[in-house]
Write a protein that holds these residues in place. Structure first.
Motif, PDB file in Angstrom:
ATOM      1  N   ARG A  29     -30.102   5.868  -1.603  1.00 33.40           N
ATOM      2  CA  ARG A  29     -29.321   4.816  -0.966  1.00 33.40           C
ATOM      3  C   ARG A  29     -28.810   3.818  -2.008  1.00 33.40           C
ATOM      4  O   ARG A  29     -27.669   3.383  -1.946  1.00 33.40           O
ATOM      5  N   LEU A  30     -29.652   3.464  -2.970  1.00 33.04           N
ATOM      6  CA  LEU A  30     -29.244   2.549  -4.028  1.00 33.04           C
ATOM      7  C   LEU A  30     -28.160   3.165  -4.910  1.00 33.04           C
ATOM      8  O   LEU A  30     -27.189   2.484  -5.279  1.00 33.04           O
ATOM      9  N   ARG A  31     -28.309   4.439  -5.234  1.00 33.18           N
ATOM     10  CA  ARG A  31     -27.312   5.114  -6.074  1.00 33.18           C
ATOM     11  C   ARG A  31     -25.967   5.179  -5.382  1.00 33.18           C
ATOM     12  O   ARG A  31     -24.940   4.844  -5.963  1.00 33.18           O
ATOM     13  N   VAL A  32     -25.949   5.556  -4.115  1.00 36.33           N
ATOM     14  CA  VAL A  32     -24.686   5.668  -3.375  1.00 36.33           C
ATOM     15  C   VAL A  32     -24.053   4.300  -3.153  1.00 36.33           C
ATOM     16  O   VAL A  32     -22.836   4.161  -3.192  1.00 36.33           O
ATOM     17  N   ARG A  50     -38.035   0.963  -2.008  1.00 36.34           N
ATOM     18  CA  ARG A  50     -38.363   1.568  -3.300  1.00 36.34           C
ATOM     19  C   ARG A  50     -39.664   0.992  -3.843  1.00 36.34           C
ATOM     20  O   ARG A  50     -40.549   1.723  -4.287  1.00 36.34           O
ATOM     21  N   GLU A  51     -39.799  -0.340  -3.790  1.00 36.31           N
ATOM     22  CA  GLU A  51     -41.016  -0.981  -4.289  1.00 36.31           C
ATOM     23  C   GLU A  51     -42.246  -0.528  -3.508  1.00 36.31           C
ATOM     24  O   GLU A  51     -43.292  -0.244  -4.090  1.00 36.31           O
ATOM     25  N   GLU A  52     -42.124  -0.449  -2.178  1.00 32.74           N
ATOM     26  CA  GLU A  52     -43.250  -0.016  -1.345  1.00 32.74           C
ATOM     27  C   GLU A  52     -43.632   1.426  -1.651  1.00 32.74           C
ATOM     28  O   GLU A  52     -44.815   1.763  -1.722  1.00 32.74           O
ATOM     29  N   ALA A  53     -42.636   2.292  -1.832  1.00 31.36           N
ATOM     30  CA  ALA A  53     -42.913   3.694  -2.132  1.00 31.36           C
ATOM     31  C   ALA A  53     -43.553   3.838  -3.508  1.00 31.36           C
ATOM     32  O   ALA A  53     -44.494   4.624  -3.677  1.00 31.36           O
ATOM     33  N   GLU A  54     -43.072   3.076  -4.485  1.00 31.87           N
ATOM     34  CA  GLU A  54     -43.663   3.133  -5.822  1.00 31.87           C
ATOM     35  C   GLU A  54     -45.116   2.664  -5.794  1.00 31.87           C
ATOM     36  O   GLU A  54     -45.979   3.244  -6.447  1.00 31.87           O
ATOM     37  N   GLU A  55     -45.392   1.613  -5.017  1.00 30.38           N
ATOM     38  CA  GLU A  55     -46.771   1.127  -4.889  1.00 30.38           C
ATOM     39  C   GLU A  55     -47.644   2.175  -4.203  1.00 30.38           C
ATOM     40  O   GLU A  55     -48.777   2.415  -4.617  1.00 30.38           O
ATOM     41  N   ALA A  56     -47.114   2.814  -3.172  1.00 25.68           N
ATOM     42  CA  ALA A  56     -47.875   3.854  -2.469  1.00 25.68           C
ATOM     43  C   ALA A  56     -48.183   5.023  -3.401  1.00 25.68           C
ATOM     44  O   ALA A  56     -49.263   5.618  -3.320  1.00 25.68           O
ATOM     45  N   ASP A  71     -22.376   0.163   4.270  1.00 32.84           N
ATOM     46  CA  ASP A  71     -23.335  -0.127   5.335  1.00 32.84           C
ATOM     47  C   ASP A  71     -24.780  -0.156   4.854  1.00 32.84           C
ATOM     48  O   ASP A  71     -25.691  -0.466   5.619  1.00 32.84           O
ATOM     49  N   ILE A  72     -25.003   0.169   3.587  1.00 32.69           N
ATOM     50  CA  ILE A  72     -26.365   0.220   3.058  1.00 32.69           C
ATOM     51  C   ILE A  72     -26.867  -1.194   2.798  1.00 32.69           C
ATOM     52  O   ILE A  72     -26.209  -1.989   2.131  1.00 32.69           O
ATOM     53  N   ASP A  73     -28.023  -1.502   3.336  1.00 35.33           N
ATOM     54  CA  ASP A  73     -28.686  -2.781   3.101  1.00 35.33           C
ATOM     55  C   ASP A  73     -29.445  -2.653   1.784  1.00 35.33           C
ATOM     56  O   ASP A  73     -30.537  -2.079   1.730  1.00 35.33           O
ATOM     57  N   VAL A  74     -28.863  -3.161   0.711  1.00 34.35           N
ATOM     58  CA  VAL A  74     -29.419  -3.002  -0.632  1.00 34.35           C
ATOM     59  C   VAL A  74     -30.797  -3.648  -0.743  1.00 34.35           C
ATOM     60  O   VAL A  74     -31.720  -3.066  -1.325  1.00 34.35           O
ATOM     61  N   ASN A  75     -30.970  -4.830  -0.167  1.00 33.34           N
ATOM     62  CA  ASN A  75     -32.280  -5.499  -0.243  1.00 33.34           C
ATOM     63  C   ASN A  75     -33.349  -4.669   0.455  1.00 33.34           C
ATOM     64  O   ASN A  75     -34.477  -4.559  -0.040  1.00 33.34           O
ATOM     65  N   ARG A  76     -33.005  -4.089   1.584  1.00 33.98           N
ATOM     66  CA  ARG A  76     -33.962  -3.242   2.307  1.00 33.98           C
ATOM     67  C   ARG A  76     -34.300  -2.006   1.475  1.00 33.98           C
ATOM     68  O   ARG A  76     -35.462  -1.595   1.398  1.00 33.98           O
ATOM     69  N   ALA A  77     -33.298  -1.414   0.837  1.00 29.45           N
ATOM     70  CA  ALA A  77     -33.529  -0.235   0.001  1.00 29.45           C
ATOM     71  C   ALA A  77     -34.398  -0.592  -1.211  1.00 29.45           C
ATOM     72  O   ALA A  77     -35.271   0.191  -1.603  1.00 29.45           O
TER      73      ALA A  77
END
Length: 135
Positions: free
Chosen positions: A128-131, A99-105, A89-95
């Motif tokens: 989420r990406l790992r799981v 991740r990119e937004e958090a790294e930029e922040a 159920d994990i939306d990989v693209n969203r995750a």
């Protein structure tokens, strides 16, 4: 056959899983916490990570979980979590975007509160990406 116990996983007050299990591994602040039938009573904090459990029928399941609490009381294990997602159920693209937004922040020079929020967002996205198996 291994002894079973009742496992109730509630994510944001919504049942994620309810059923009989023979084992559960809970991500905690002190590492992975394994539970089998007959475990002593306990209460603890759940941290973002991978929840693993095996049903009475022998089916192994996994989920990406957010922080919360667990309670072991007799033959019942209760997890109260902010969120829980099955790998499928994990939306990989969203995750990946999160991740990119958090790294930029984190690269930006903001307040300590914003920095800590970005760290939490990054941890959730990576979990989420790992799981999901995409990392």
């Amino acid at each position: 056959m291994a002894a079973a116990f009742q496992l109730d996983v509630l994510a944001a007050s919504v049942p994620f899983f309810r059923g009989k299990c023979v084992s559960v591994v809970i991500p905690t602040t002190d590492g992975e916490y394994g539970v089998l039938a007959g475990h002593c009573n306990a209460v603890g904090a759940v941290t973002a990570g991978e929840l693993q459990f095996e049903t009475e029928e022998g089916e192994r399941r996994r989920a990406a979980v957010a922080q919360g609490l667990f309670k072991i009381d007799g033959d019942r294990v209760l997890l109260l979590l902010d969120a829980a997602e099955r790998p499928e159920d994990i939306d990989v693209n969203r995750a990946l975007r999160a991740r990119e937004e958090a790294e930029e922040a984190l690269r930006q020079k903001h307040s300590m509160a914003e920095y800590q929020l970005a760290q939490g967002n990054l941890a959730r996205a990576l979990n989420r990406l790992r799981v999901s198996g995409k990392m």
